[in-house]
Design a protein around this motif. Sequence first.
Motif, mmCIF file in Angstrom:
data_model
loop_
_atom_site.group_PDB
_atom_site.id
_atom_site.type_symbol
_atom_site.label_atom_id
_atom_site.label_comp_id
_atom_site.label_asym_id
_atom_site.label_seq_id
_atom_site.Cartn_x
_atom_site.Cartn_y
_atom_site.Cartn_z
ATOM 1 N N UNK A 133 -15.052 -5.124 32.858
ATOM 2 C CA UNK A 133 -14.192 -4.689 33.964
ATOM 3 C C UNK A 133 -14.977 -4.514 35.254
ATOM 4 N N UNK A 134 -16.263 -4.167 35.137
ATOM 5 C CA UNK A 134 -17.046 -3.843 36.334
ATOM 6 C C UNK A 134 -17.887 -4.999 36.849
ATOM 7 N N UNK A 135 -18.282 -5.915 35.965
ATOM 8 C CA UNK A 135 -19.242 -6.957 36.345
ATOM 9 C C UNK A 135 -18.758 -8.328 35.909
ATOM 10 N N UNK A 136 -19.169 -9.376 36.611
ATOM 11 C CA UNK A 136 -18.917 -10.733 36.117
ATOM 12 C C UNK A 136 -19.654 -10.949 34.790
ATOM 13 N N UNK A 137 -19.149 -11.862 33.976
ATOM 14 C CA UNK A 137 -19.782 -12.153 32.695
ATOM 15 C C UNK A 137 -21.239 -12.573 32.892
ATOM 16 N N UNK A 138 -21.495 -13.331 33.955
ATOM 17 C CA UNK A 138 -22.863 -13.775 34.217
ATOM 18 C C UNK A 138 -23.805 -12.579 34.376
ATOM 19 N N UNK A 139 -23.353 -11.552 35.064
ATOM 20 C CA UNK A 139 -24.198 -10.372 35.270
ATOM 21 C C UNK A 139 -24.359 -9.573 33.987
ATOM 22 N N UNK A 140 -23.298 -9.480 33.185
ATOM 23 C CA UNK A 140 -23.395 -8.795 31.894
ATOM 24 C C UNK A 140 -24.470 -9.444 31.033
#
Length: 494
Positions: free
Chosen positions: A164-171
């Motif tokens: 919810x908070x971050x793009x998948x790339x950042x996760x």
Amino acid sequence: MNRYLATAVVIVSSAAVLVLEVAVTRLVAPYAGDTLETYTAAIGVALGAIALGAKLGGDAADRMHPPKLLGPLLVFGGGTTMLARPIVLGLGPALTGAGPITALLLVALSIALPVTLLSAVTPVVVKTQLADLDRAGGVVGRFSAWGTVGALAGTFLTGYVLIAALPISMVLLVTGIGLAVLGALLLLRGGLPRGRSVPAMAVVLLLGAGLLVSVRSPCDAETAYFCARVETDPERATGRVLLLDDLRHGYVDLADPAHLEFGYTRWFAASVDALAPKGPLDALHVGGGAYTMPRWLAADRRGSRSEVLEIDPAVTRLAEAELDLRPGPALRVRQGDARTAITASRDDGYDVVFGDAFGGLSVPWHLTTVEFATEVRRVLRTDGRYVANIIDRGPRDFLAAEVATLGRVFEHVAVIAPEESLDAPEGGNHVVVASDAPIPAGRLSDAVAAAGDPQGADKGALAGRGRVADWAERGTVLTDDHAPVDQLLTPYLS
């Protein structure tokens, strides 16, 4: 290795496994859909890789010095974690269209290796702690429990917070780097391995991080539910198409809110024009998407009021930014799952309820049941209508089930479909109309027939009463206890 560090390593590696398992469903959805098959593939591949990793890790710990294994496992696990997204984005377009096989292949190719590597960590850690065989059971049980704690943390953190908070790339970047840092600390603590191991770890890390940040996402917004993007219609300069994952979910003309591009939206409008009283209407919309029907209703029935139940706030923000959505007194948006949100809607408050919520090709199962239809009936006025978009193909088992289900709740049910595809296996969109008030077949049929586009495409027809009765008789009545929506659908045809 001391007990506290060993526990931390198990928790972190186990959490990362579940981060991958949850995140991969969002990675794969643009190419395989947000379907039961996608979630099944993610769970099945992850479980298989966990089992394989546990076996290989245990075998390796018996053959080699366990502390020397942990650093490489975590570094390689972090690097391959970061490669998961580039693999899906690179292979996804080529594999799209293969049905459930698309989901299985993309999930396996993207996360099987990192999950296997990370699942090998726990048995290796256990071996480092087995100083007294008389206490082996307690050691194994303790680290199994801590591994489960890590898996739970990874699950809840990813599903409730990170996506919810971050793009998948950042996760994946944060997860991969965290694993690599922990692995590097263990390498420094225990001594760097000889040979080509260190260069290989460096290459995998640089390749994973580099591709992760450089490969462009197809999404305008990576939401908690969808890969969402808006494209301009090449045939219409002011036309905009909303795509959620792998499907076209909505269309608006920025210059003409009365323009309805998709056939089923014109059948929605035909149903309203033929069956609803003239003048402004109060409407409840189950699903917002591109907010096509609220815009149309405001233009066609001036003074109408629309209330929209939309689960994904990011989709609403995208519609505000790129689709000219303007909430206000005449257009209220309530964020939340429609099944729970509708319980707060007033009794007898609406002239029409539009059902147009989708997860992939299917209506979310809990919006198809007798229990949900009963809530819809509660909020409709005596002469109100429920019009719902249903996609089905082949033998129309899901359509039949929905006709049977709505027939348990409402007195009258009708079905609109493309004129030439009522019997065609490729199927498509169908609009189901349900009401306690009689449905004048002649008036509705004429309105639907006149609702095709100027070129004659998407010309609709009202299904005959005999056909609707047959669907109602053979269809499975869907309830909260039994609603096999994905199994009833026939989404892929040879």
